[in-house]
Structures are given as structure tokens and as C-alpha cells.
Design a protein around this motif. Structure first.
Motif, short mmCIF file in Angstrom:
data_model
loop_
_atom_site.label_atom_id
_atom_site.label_comp_id
_atom_site.label_asym_id
_atom_site.label_seq_id
_atom_site.Cartn_x
_atom_site.Cartn_y
_atom_site.Cartn_z
N ALA A 124 0.89 -0.91 0.00
CA ALA A 124 0.02 -0.05 0.03
C ALA A 124 0.95 1.22 0.10
O ALA A 124 0.51 2.26 -0.77
CB ALA A 124 -0.77 0.13 1.30
N ALA A 125 1.67 1.25 0.62
CA ALA A 125 2.82 2.28 0.80
C ALA A 125 3.47 2.50 -0.44
O ALA A 125 3.51 3.71 -1.05
CB ALA A 125 3.82 2.31 1.90
N GLN A 128 1.11 4.11 -2.78
CA GLN A 128 0.79 5.44 -2.66
C GLN A 128 1.84 6.28 -3.31
O GLN A 128 1.66 7.39 -3.73
CB GLN A 128 0.56 5.84 -1.38
CG GLN A 128 -0.08 7.35 -0.96
CD GLN A 128 -0.09 7.67 0.33
OE1 GLN A 128 0.21 6.82 1.29
NE2 GLN A 128 -0.56 8.84 0.46
N GLU A 131 1.72 6.35 -6.97
CA GLU A 131 0.59 7.06 -7.41
C GLU A 131 0.80 8.76 -7.43
O GLU A 131 0.56 9.51 -8.28
CB GLU A 131 -0.61 6.46 -6.56
CG GLU A 131 -2.00 7.55 -7.09
CD GLU A 131 -3.29 6.97 -6.24
OE1 GLU A 131 -4.39 7.66 -6.46
OE2 GLU A 131 -3.03 5.93 -5.52
N THR A 132 1.06 9.07 -6.29
CA THR A 132 1.40 10.38 -5.89
C THR A 132 2.47 11.07 -6.83
O THR A 132 2.71 12.39 -6.97
CB THR A 132 1.65 10.68 -4.56
OG1 THR A 132 2.69 9.96 -4.04
CG2 THR A 132 0.29 10.44 -3.52
N ALA A 191 -1.53 8.44 5.43
CA ALA A 191 -1.40 8.84 3.95
C ALA A 191 -1.53 10.16 3.62
O ALA A 191 -1.16 10.78 2.68
CB ALA A 191 -2.57 7.99 3.21
N ARG A 192 -2.33 10.95 4.45
CA ARG A 192 -2.78 12.58 4.18
C ARG A 192 -1.40 13.20 4.47
O ARG A 192 -1.18 13.93 3.58
CB ARG A 192 -3.75 12.96 5.22
CG ARG A 192 -5.17 12.37 4.75
CD ARG A 192 -6.29 12.90 5.62
NE ARG A 192 -7.64 12.35 5.29
CZ ARG A 192 -8.62 12.74 5.91
NH1 ARG A 192 -8.66 13.86 6.80
NH2 ARG A 192 -9.75 12.32 5.66
N ALA A 195 0.98 12.69 1.56
CA ALA A 195 0.34 13.49 0.23
C ALA A 195 0.67 14.83 0.37
O ALA A 195 1.03 15.68 -0.52
CB ALA A 195 -1.08 13.20 0.23
#
Length: 439
Positions: A124-125, A128, A131-132, A191-192, A195
Motif C-alpha cells: 500500500a505504501a 501510494q 501514484e502521488t 497517507a494524508r 500526500a
């Protein structure tokens, strides 16, 4: 067999082998780490590392020696390696000269802590991150997993520490070769929060396309981001050593001598709770210490050898006499107000190649690194070409320190050479009224 059981199995096998006139200490370090390397925002290499090391020290009166061995994790094989190390030390120690400053802690003590953290799911990390960073030239390394440290002695000391953490250290590269360096680390993946870090790096990256400025040598207003201030405190960490202060080798010599002071905004603690370093060293349990109190000197870090040589009292500092989990208190500067308070000057995200240009005067020299920006009227204006600074901490962290950010950032060491490093620093950003560039 988990790490704690492995450590205790080694310890149980060692105790019956000890002779009446011998003493020992056993240091144990292990990790189970996941590593992912990124290039151009894609996964280029992924793997796992499981390793454990032990250091056996044998004491015969005032004579002693150490033997470090790598461990396989197989109980019988590692017990045999430990016996072999003991035999090698027995052959060596009687021939050594007595150590006049050997002061062993022969008091029994126990310390055990386990900071599990909330580790991210690796997939998952990584997902992310990819993706970012879509569309960006990102290079970096993600490291995560538990680390273990154990200590025991034949005099009844027993310490165990387990902590999980993650560290993603990355750079975003512009087409012109310039880069923005960033990091996100801790025990609780958010996650926020990640981001937001990536969004800030993206914003700074856009400014790197503007023509870079070369500033004339001189004094400038400046903001040091936590990562830049971390480089400064890394250089100062040995300054609290009792041995360095007694021998005149500390960059904080003048502070502890009372001839000068730092800004009253600076209060620095060596804090056990919340850090990633164990609550003990090989010399005994650590304790919370106030190293700086509103700019004035606090306690110095005293290991057993310094205590013996200079007639001091040890405070569990360990042999290296450096803070393992320092926390610098924050101030009243909100993150959203940094550029406005700076108004016109330098925003410095990172520093590197630091060294002392005058150690007794606390004078440092080094280079700005990656994304350093010129700020005008509270707005990012243009990147600044690499510049050298040469300034005294008693100046820019003294009367010219104007403010510290409200929320300090916990920074973990990113080094992985041989093994992942442990410990942490918790530091705010610093607004300076004057910072001296030399070329």
C-alpha cells in the motif's frame, strides 16, 4: 525463533561457560527490514534483509576485549559461534594492559520497551508513492521494519528494546538537473501527511525551472527547514560530551564556560519517551536530561570513562556521550506563516558538507543543497545556486534566532550502510535574522 527469544537463548548458553574470575557483557542488534528503491517514480529494486549481530566483551579485572560476530538465527550454530568468541577472548585478554579508566556498572538493572508503531502495508505504501509521484522524475529509497537491541551483563543487567519505523527518503528532479529533496519518516504512516509532503515538493519543483540566482557573499535573512537544522545539530551533538568539554574539543565550549549563551528560544532535552533509541546503553539505564535551558547550558553527557577520568558522576550517556533522542522545543511560528515572516531572504531546505571552520568558536561551514529559494515579499521567487555559508552557532542560533516553528518534526537517520541506524531527532524549523554566506 523471534529476536527476543534468540537473544535470551544466547544469553542462557553463555552464563554457564563463565569462570569465577570473569565477567561479560553481551550486546545484541537485529533487524527485519524491507527496502524498495525507486527511479523515475517506478520500483527498480525491492528486497528484504534479516540480520543479527552480537558483541561479546570479556572482563578479567581491569583487562578487557570485545569480539563482534554475525549471527545466522539458527540457535545451535549461533551458540557455537558465541563459544568460539569466548575462547578467542580468553586467549587474548590476559595479555592486554590494564585499562585505568574502566568503570563497569556492576549494579543489576532491567529495562524493556517495545514500540510497535503502526507500520504501513508495504504494497500500500509503495502504491501510494507511485501514484502521488506520477509524471515526476523521482528517485528514492523506502526502508521499513522492526529493529531490536538487547544488552546483558554477568552482573545482572538486562535490557531489551524493540521498535518499528519507516523512512522514505526521496528527491524530485527537474529537467534542468536541479532537485528537491524530501523525507517522510516515523512510526505511524499517515497517507494524508505523506500526500502533503509530496504536494509541497511538487510546488517547490515548479520553481526550479526559473533562472537560478547567484547571491553576493553577505548576510541574509534565512529560514532553515527542520532537515537543514538537523545537519546543524548533528555537528553539535558531540558538544555535550563531558570528555569533549573537559579536553577543550567541544564546539559548545564557550557556552558551558559561561562566556556566551544561545538564544533563550532554545530548550533541548534528551528525551527517552517517544524516541526510537533504547532506554538504556551498555552503561546502564538512560534518563531524561535537559541539555539546553532557554539558551543556557544544562547537563553534560557523562559516560563511565569520563566519570573516572574527570571525577564526575555518570548519567547513562553511553561511551559516545551523544544524545540519542534529542527534542528541541518548538516556538510560535505557524507553518503557514513562514514565508510571510521571512519576507525577503533565503528558504533553505537542506544543508550538506558541513565541517567546523573554528571549533572552539562554534563556527560551521557548509553548502546549501538542492532546493534553496530566494523569497521576496513573502513569496517564493527563484531558486538559488549552491552557496557556501560560514557562521557561528552563537550568532545565528544566538541573538539572530527570531522564531522556531510551532510543530517540531521527528527526523530519523536514513543511513543503511551495514544496518539501519537507530535513534531520532525532533526539531522545528528556525527563522534567522542573519545568516552569513561567503561564496
Amino acid at each position: 525463533m523471534d529476536a527476543r527469544e534468540h537473544f535470551h537463548a544466547l544469553l542462557d548458553s553463555l552464563r554457564p561457560l563463565l569462570r569465577a574470575d570473569e565477567g561479560f557483557t553481551l550486546d545484541y542488534r537485529a533487524e527485519a527490514s524491507e527496502f524498495v528503491r525507486f527511479n523515475r517514480a517506478r520500483v527498480r529494486q525491492a528486497g528484504q534483509v534479516q540480520q543479527a549481530y552480537a558483541t561479546l566483551a570479556l572482563y578479567l579485572g581491569e583487562r578487557h576485549a570485545r569480539f563482534e560476530l554475525s549471527l545466522s538465527g539458527a540457535a545451535e550454530e549461533d551458540r557455537a559461534r558465541l563459544r568460539h568468541a569466548l575462547e578467542r577472548l580468553r586467549a587474548l585478554v590476559p595479555a592486554l594492559a590494564p585499562d585505568p579508566y574502566l568503570r563497569l556498572n556492576r549494579e543489576p538493572w532491567r529495562s524493556e520497551s517495545a514500540e510497535a508503531g503502526t507500520m504501513p502495508d508495504g504494497a500500500a505504501a509503495v502504491g501510494q508513492i507511485v501514484e502521488t509521484a506520477a509524471g515526476l522524475d523521482l528517485a528514492g529509497i523506502y526502508a521499513a521494519g522492526p529493529q531490536y537491541q538487547g544488552f546483558a551483563s554477568s552482573w545482572g543487567a538486562l535490557g531489551w528494546h524493540a521498535a518499528s519505523s519507516f523512512n522514505f527518503d526521496w528527491s524530485l528532479f527537474h529537467a534542468n538537473g536541479q532537485a528537491v529533496k524530501s523525507a517522510y519518516a516515523g512510526q505511524h504512516w499517515d497517507a494524508r501527511a505523506f500526500a502533503r509532503r509530496m504536494a509541497m515538493a511538487r510546488e517547490q519543483l515548479e520553481y526550479l525551472g526559473r533562472p537560478a540566482l547567484t547571491l553576493a557573499p553577505g548576510d541574509y535573512r534565512a529560514y532553515l527547514a527542520p532537515a537543514a537544522l538537523d545537519e546543524i545539530f548533528d555537528m553539535l551533538s558531540g558538544g555535550f560530551s563531558a570528555q569533549a568539554l573537559a579536553s577543550g574539543a567541544s564546539p559548545l565550549q564557550r557556552l558551558f564556560a559561561g562566556s556566551t549563551r544561545l538564544s533563550p528560544l532554545l530548550t533541548l532535552d534528551e528525551r527517552i519517551a517517544g524516541g526510537l533509541a533504547p532506554a538504556f546503553t551498555s552503561e546502564g539505564p538512560r534518563r531524561d536530561l535537559r541539555l539546553l535551558a532557554a539558551g543556557l547550558p544544562g547537563e553534560r553527557l557523562v559516560g563511565s570513562r569520563s566519570a573516572a577520568e574527570y571525577g564526575l558522576t555518570t548519567n547513562g550517556a553511553g561511551a559516545h556521550e551523544q544524545p540519542l533522542s534529542p527534542v528541541l522545543a518548538g516556538g510560535d511560528l505557524d507553518e503557514g506563516d513562514i514565508l510571510a515572516r521571512l519576507n525577503t531572504g533565503l528558504y533553505i531546505g537542506n544543508l550538506w558538507y558541513l565541517n567546523f571552520s573554528d571549533r572552539p568558536a562554534g563556527r560551521l561551514t557548509g553548502m546549501t543543497r538542492f532546493a534553496t529559494f530566494w523569497v521576496e515579499n513573502g513569496q517564493l521567487n527563484a531558486p538559488v545556486n549552491t552557496m557556501r555559508f560560514d557562521d557561528s552557532v552563537f550568532s545565528f542560533l544566538g541573538p539572530h534566532l527570531e522564531a522556531l516553528t510551532r510543530e517540531p518534526e521527528t527526523i530519523l537517520p536514513s543511513g543503511t550502510y551495514g544496518a539501519r541506524q537507530s535513534g531520532s531527532r525532533t526539531l522545528p524549523g528556525a527563522l534567522l535574522g542573519r545568516f552569513t554566506l561567503t561564496l
